[in-house]
Design a protein around this motif. Sequence first.
Motif, PDB file in Angstrom:
ATOM      1  N   ASP A 183       0.760  -1.166   0.087  1.00 43.32           N
ATOM      2  CA  ASP A 183      -0.135  -0.043  -0.033  1.00 43.32           C
ATOM      3  C   ASP A 183       0.757   1.137  -0.195  1.00 43.32           C
ATOM      4  O   ASP A 183       2.220   1.093  -0.216  1.00 43.32           O
ATOM      5  CB  ASP A 183      -1.078   0.019   1.208  1.00 43.32           C
ATOM      6  N   LEU A 184       0.393   2.510   0.190  1.00 42.37           N
ATOM      7  CA  LEU A 184       1.251   3.688   0.269  1.00 42.37           C
ATOM      8  C   LEU A 184       2.284   3.662   1.422  1.00 42.37           C
ATOM      9  O   LEU A 184       3.134   4.625   1.235  1.00 42.37           O
ATOM     10  CB  LEU A 184       0.265   4.879   0.423  1.00 42.37           C
ATOM     11  N   ASP A 185       2.324   2.920   2.317  1.00 43.97           N
ATOM     12  CA  ASP A 185       3.229   2.970   3.380  1.00 43.97           C
ATOM     13  C   ASP A 185       3.946   1.779   3.777  1.00 43.97           C
ATOM     14  O   ASP A 185       5.293   1.863   4.149  1.00 43.97           O
ATOM     15  CB  ASP A 185       2.410   2.943   4.747  1.00 43.97           C
ATOM     16  N   GLU A 186       3.457   0.435   3.349  1.00 42.42           N
ATOM     17  CA  GLU A 186       4.452  -0.661   3.648  1.00 42.42           C
ATOM     18  C   GLU A 186       4.122  -1.706   2.742  1.00 42.42           C
ATOM     19  O   GLU A 186       2.861  -1.782   1.748  1.00 42.42           O
ATOM     20  CB  GLU A 186       3.956  -1.138   4.986  1.00 42.42           C
ATOM     21  N   ALA A 187       4.930  -2.915   2.609  1.00 46.58           N
ATOM     22  CA  ALA A 187       4.844  -4.016   1.931  1.00 46.58           C
ATOM     23  C   ALA A 187       4.996  -5.251   2.383  1.00 46.58           C
ATOM     24  O   ALA A 187       5.730  -5.259   3.624  1.00 46.58           O
ATOM     25  CB  ALA A 187       5.930  -3.874   0.776  1.00 46.58           C
ATOM     26  N   TRP A 188       4.183  -6.126   2.321  1.00 45.79           N
ATOM     27  CA  TRP A 188       4.032  -7.330   3.223  1.00 45.79           C
ATOM     28  C   TRP A 188       4.331  -8.604   2.002  1.00 45.79           C
ATOM     29  O   TRP A 188       3.923  -8.670   0.988  1.00 45.79           O
ATOM     30  CB  TRP A 188       2.575  -7.484   3.735  1.00 45.79           C
ATOM     31  N   TYR A 189       5.104  -9.522   2.512  1.00 43.12           N
ATOM     32  CA  TYR A 189       5.341 -10.894   1.744  1.00 43.12           C
ATOM     33  C   TYR A 189       4.742 -12.025   2.621  1.00 43.12           C
ATOM     34  O   TYR A 189       5.045 -12.190   3.674  1.00 43.12           O
ATOM     35  CB  TYR A 189       6.899 -10.999   1.420  1.00 43.12           C
ATOM     36  N   MET A 190       3.832 -12.862   1.705  1.00 43.16           N
ATOM     37  CA  MET A 190       3.163 -14.001   2.337  1.00 43.16           C
ATOM     38  C   MET A 190       3.558 -15.152   1.569  1.00 43.16           C
ATOM     39  O   MET A 190       3.546 -15.335   0.165  1.00 43.16           O
ATOM     40  CB  MET A 190       1.906 -13.921   2.209  1.00 43.16           C
ATOM     41  N   GLU A 191       3.825 -16.334   2.473  1.00 45.19           N
ATOM     42  CA  GLU A 191       4.215 -17.625   1.759  1.00 45.19           C
ATOM     43  C   GLU A 191       3.542 -18.604   2.531  1.00 45.19           C
ATOM     44  O   GLU A 191       3.018 -18.540   3.593  1.00 45.19           O
ATOM     45  CB  GLU A 191       5.655 -18.061   2.060  1.00 45.19           C
ATOM     46  N   VAL A 192       2.912 -19.712   1.488  1.00 43.04           N
ATOM     47  CA  VAL A 192       1.940 -20.560   1.753  1.00 43.04           C
ATOM     48  C   VAL A 192       2.675 -21.845   1.730  1.00 43.04           C
ATOM     49  O   VAL A 192       3.151 -22.195   0.672  1.00 43.04           O
ATOM     50  CB  VAL A 192       0.754 -20.631   0.986  1.00 43.04           C
ATOM     51  N   GLY A 193       2.735 -22.785   2.885  1.00 39.59           N
ATOM     52  CA  GLY A 193       3.571 -23.780   2.828  1.00 39.59           C
ATOM     53  C   GLY A 193       2.355 -25.021   2.340  1.00 39.59           C
ATOM     54  O   GLY A 193       2.468 -25.419   1.145  1.00 39.59           O
ATOM     55  N   GLY A 194       1.960 -25.499   3.523  1.00 38.74           N
ATOM     56  CA  GLY A 194       1.071 -26.649   3.213  1.00 38.74           C
ATOM     57  C   GLY A 194      -0.338 -26.261   2.939  1.00 38.74           C
ATOM     58  O   GLY A 194      -0.613 -25.367   2.211  1.00 38.74           O
ATOM     59  N   GLY A 195      -1.347 -27.179   3.233  1.00 38.11           N
ATOM     60  CA  GLY A 195      -2.667 -26.948   2.669  1.00 38.11           C
ATOM     61  C   GLY A 195      -3.452 -25.485   3.673  1.00 38.11           C
ATOM     62  O   GLY A 195      -4.260 -24.835   3.260  1.00 38.11           O
ATOM     63  N   HIS A 196      -2.608 -25.550   4.949  1.00 36.39           N
ATOM     64  CA  HIS A 196      -3.316 -24.535   5.644  1.00 36.39           C
ATOM     65  C   HIS A 196      -2.173 -23.619   6.602  1.00 36.39           C
ATOM     66  O   HIS A 196      -2.584 -22.832   7.305  1.00 36.39           O
ATOM     67  CB  HIS A 196      -4.123 -25.027   6.847  1.00 36.39           C
ATOM     68  N   GLN A 197      -1.090 -23.950   6.196  1.00 36.24           N
ATOM     69  CA  GLN A 197       0.205 -23.206   7.038  1.00 36.24           C
ATOM     70  C   GLN A 197       0.793 -22.143   6.240  1.00 36.24           C
ATOM     71  O   GLN A 197       1.158 -22.302   4.971  1.00 36.24           O
ATOM     72  CB  GLN A 197       1.058 -24.031   7.577  1.00 36.24           C
ATOM     73  N   TRP A 198       0.747 -20.806   6.798  1.00 32.18           N
ATOM     74  CA  TRP A 198       1.236 -19.736   6.087  1.00 32.18           C
ATOM     75  C   TRP A 198       1.949 -18.677   6.860  1.00 32.18           C
ATOM     76  O   TRP A 198       1.875 -18.809   8.308  1.00 32.18           O
ATOM     77  CB  TRP A 198      -0.059 -19.006   5.406  1.00 32.18           C
ATOM     78  N   ILE A 199       2.571 -17.771   6.599  1.00 36.57           N
ATOM     79  CA  ILE A 199       3.302 -16.745   7.223  1.00 36.57           C
ATOM     80  C   ILE A 199       3.569 -15.678   6.404  1.00 36.57           C
ATOM     81  O   ILE A 199       3.657 -15.696   5.188  1.00 36.57           O
ATOM     82  CB  ILE A 199       4.752 -17.418   7.824  1.00 36.57           C
ATOM     83  N   ALA A 200       3.565 -14.434   6.700  1.00 41.04           N
ATOM     84  CA  ALA A 200       3.538 -13.353   6.223  1.00 41.04           C
ATOM     85  C   ALA A 200       4.652 -12.131   7.025  1.00 41.04           C
ATOM     86  O   ALA A 200       4.616 -12.320   8.251  1.00 41.04           O
ATOM     87  CB  ALA A 200       2.303 -12.559   6.018  1.00 41.04           C
ATOM     88  N   VAL A 201       5.669 -11.495   6.328  1.00 38.31           N
ATOM     89  CA  VAL A 201       6.297 -10.599   7.104  1.00 38.31           C
ATOM     90  C   VAL A 201       6.360  -9.178   6.440  1.00 38.31           C
ATOM     91  O   VAL A 201       6.156  -9.037   4.979  1.00 38.31           O
ATOM     92  CB  VAL A 201       7.986 -11.105   6.785  1.00 38.31           C
ATOM     93  N   ARG A 202       6.380  -8.208   7.083  1.00 33.54           N
ATOM     94  CA  ARG A 202       6.612  -6.816   6.770  1.00 33.54           C
ATOM     95  C   ARG A 202       7.879  -6.483   6.264  1.00 33.54           C
ATOM     96  O   ARG A 202       8.921  -6.844   6.860  1.00 33.54           O
ATOM     97  CB  ARG A 202       6.143  -5.882   7.742  1.00 33.54           C
ATOM     98  N   VAL A 203       8.112  -5.912   5.137  1.00 36.23           N
ATOM     99  CA  VAL A 203       9.275  -5.791   4.499  1.00 36.23           C
ATOM    100  C   VAL A 203       9.843  -4.466   5.230  1.00 36.23           C
ATOM    101  O   VAL A 203       9.267  -3.440   5.132  1.00 36.23           O
ATOM    102  CB  VAL A 203       9.155  -5.187   3.114  1.00 36.23           C
ATOM    103  N   PRO A 204      11.204  -4.391   5.925  1.00 31.37           N
ATOM    104  CA  PRO A 204      11.745  -3.319   6.523  1.00 31.37           C
ATOM    105  C   PRO A 204      11.626  -2.080   5.570  1.00 31.37           C
ATOM    106  O   PRO A 204      11.911  -2.277   4.279  1.00 31.37           O
ATOM    107  CB  PRO A 204      12.903  -3.494   7.229  1.00 31.37           C
ATOM    108  N   ASP A 205      11.404  -0.812   5.976  1.00 30.12           N
ATOM    109  CA  ASP A 205      11.362   0.256   5.007  1.00 30.12           C
ATOM    110  C   ASP A 205      12.724   0.533   4.368  1.00 30.12           C
ATOM    111  O   ASP A 205      12.669   0.911   3.357  1.00 30.12           O
ATOM    112  CB  ASP A 205      10.935   1.698   5.929  1.00 30.12           C
ATOM    113  N   ASP A 206      13.727   0.144   5.154  1.00 29.51           N
ATOM    114  CA  ASP A 206      15.109   0.506   4.562  1.00 29.51           C
ATOM    115  C   ASP A 206      15.594  -0.442   3.854  1.00 29.51           C
ATOM    116  O   ASP A 206      16.962  -0.580   3.789  1.00 29.51           O
ATOM    117  CB  ASP A 206      16.138   1.047   5.707  1.00 29.51           C
TER     118      ASP A 206
END
Length: 494
Positions: A183-206
């Motif tokens: 969005d205008l302020d931040e970026a998030w990256y999400m990964e999906v492993g198995g059928g229901h397991q996932w994780i997402a991380v905010r990309v540091p601004d710098d």
Amino acid sequence: MNNIKKFVLSAITVAIIMPSALACTSVMVGKDASENGSVIISRNEDFSSNNWAKHMKIYPAKAYKEGATITLSTGLNIPAPAKTLRYTAMIDWDGFSYKTPDNGKVYEQRGVNEMNVAMTATNSAEINKRALQADPHTDGIVEQNMVGIVLGQATSAKHAVQILADYIKLYGAGEGYGVQFADLDEAWYMEVGGGHQWIAVRVPDDKYLVIANGLRINGVDLDSKTVMHSEGLFDTVTQNKLLQKPDRHSFNFAKAFGNIGDFYNIDREWNSQKILSPSIKQKTRLKQYPLFLSPDDKISIEDIAQVLRADYKGTELETKGVRPSGVDRNSEAHIIEMYSDMPKELAAVIWQTPSNVKYSPFIPFYNVMKTVPAEYASGTDNYDDKSSWWNFRTLGTLASKSVLNGKYEEVVNETWRDLESQFTTSLPFVNNMLKTMYKQDANLAINFASDYSYGSLQTTLDKASQLKSALMTELTHSTEKKYDPEEFKKISNL
């Protein structure tokens, strides 16, 4: 059955069963790491065939009747929201009545909605056998369906993560993948492993993040406010021994669910980080590379384009590197900038290649664009002289090594690099003009941005058509017989 019929049947079968995006390369950039302060996401989209046209599409906001459902490509029916947001997208030519985003077979590669939420999906990723035994894939959410159902509702990048996560919780995921949101302020990256397991991380601004086709998230704190994940993730990993010694505060999702160390992926990760952070010396073919890095210099559109087109020439992997970023089966590439200092209607700029990233330019347009040139919404898997995708794809063929040993490659590349340079140099001035104009008359600024976008796309296509005609004329000359003077004089008098 004769050989021709066998070939046609085989080709049809492959087209039906083969997934769209087989391999991709991506770069995500925090706002303090970019040259102009924008949040950036980007991706190459590669396909199984060199002949697969892409269409640009604008979806208007839509209201659904109470009780309406959306049928996904897997056959799954999900409840339709009361209304959806306007968004733009890049889709496969065989979107099957893609006038609506709820037909289940669209394959929208990227998009930005009216709330300035951007998304690109996906980086396909292989999941290891042990993880799939612990959490098998389902007939649920897959790449083919997710962009429209998320962007139709998302009001922020983090909200987009949660929307996709909620669908996965309810219906599961049908494959492993990585998805980018901004969005205008931040970026998030999400990964999906198995059928229901996932994780997402905010990309540091710098910092920035590069992604190939392996799961990347490692060394993150599951209890951090910059990390989101599926309920019971740590317990699932622990109970199924997906990691030998799982650590909540330095969690390795990629190792637990993916196959780390695959040359197909890590060669691109190493090379991309080398381009953006050349001062950081890293060995080739490490099992995993740092998730986030600081660039040596603020990252520009040109820098990202270089990564997305990169090969291994001049590096330690020149003779042994596997699968460079820029390949002939790339079907399109995009870079999306999100500006926090622009009026909200003009805050998203999409840089789109009409076709292969190596042989077509990144063209900027504002997400507020009202109509798409007809040529950018036409073309199939057969040559079409009116299709923009095919015009640029033809230039790529003429420039390839297989035609006159690449005689025209430099001509095509120089033409597009010069045009890209004009776009990247002029866009800051266009942005400043639009900000000034918007203060006086918002509608005038919005209309101007729409016209500018349409004109950029059309002008570039006109250049492609002219260049294609010139190269085809030159190519036909190369087949002419070399007559001796007497014979030439004789035929000239006929």
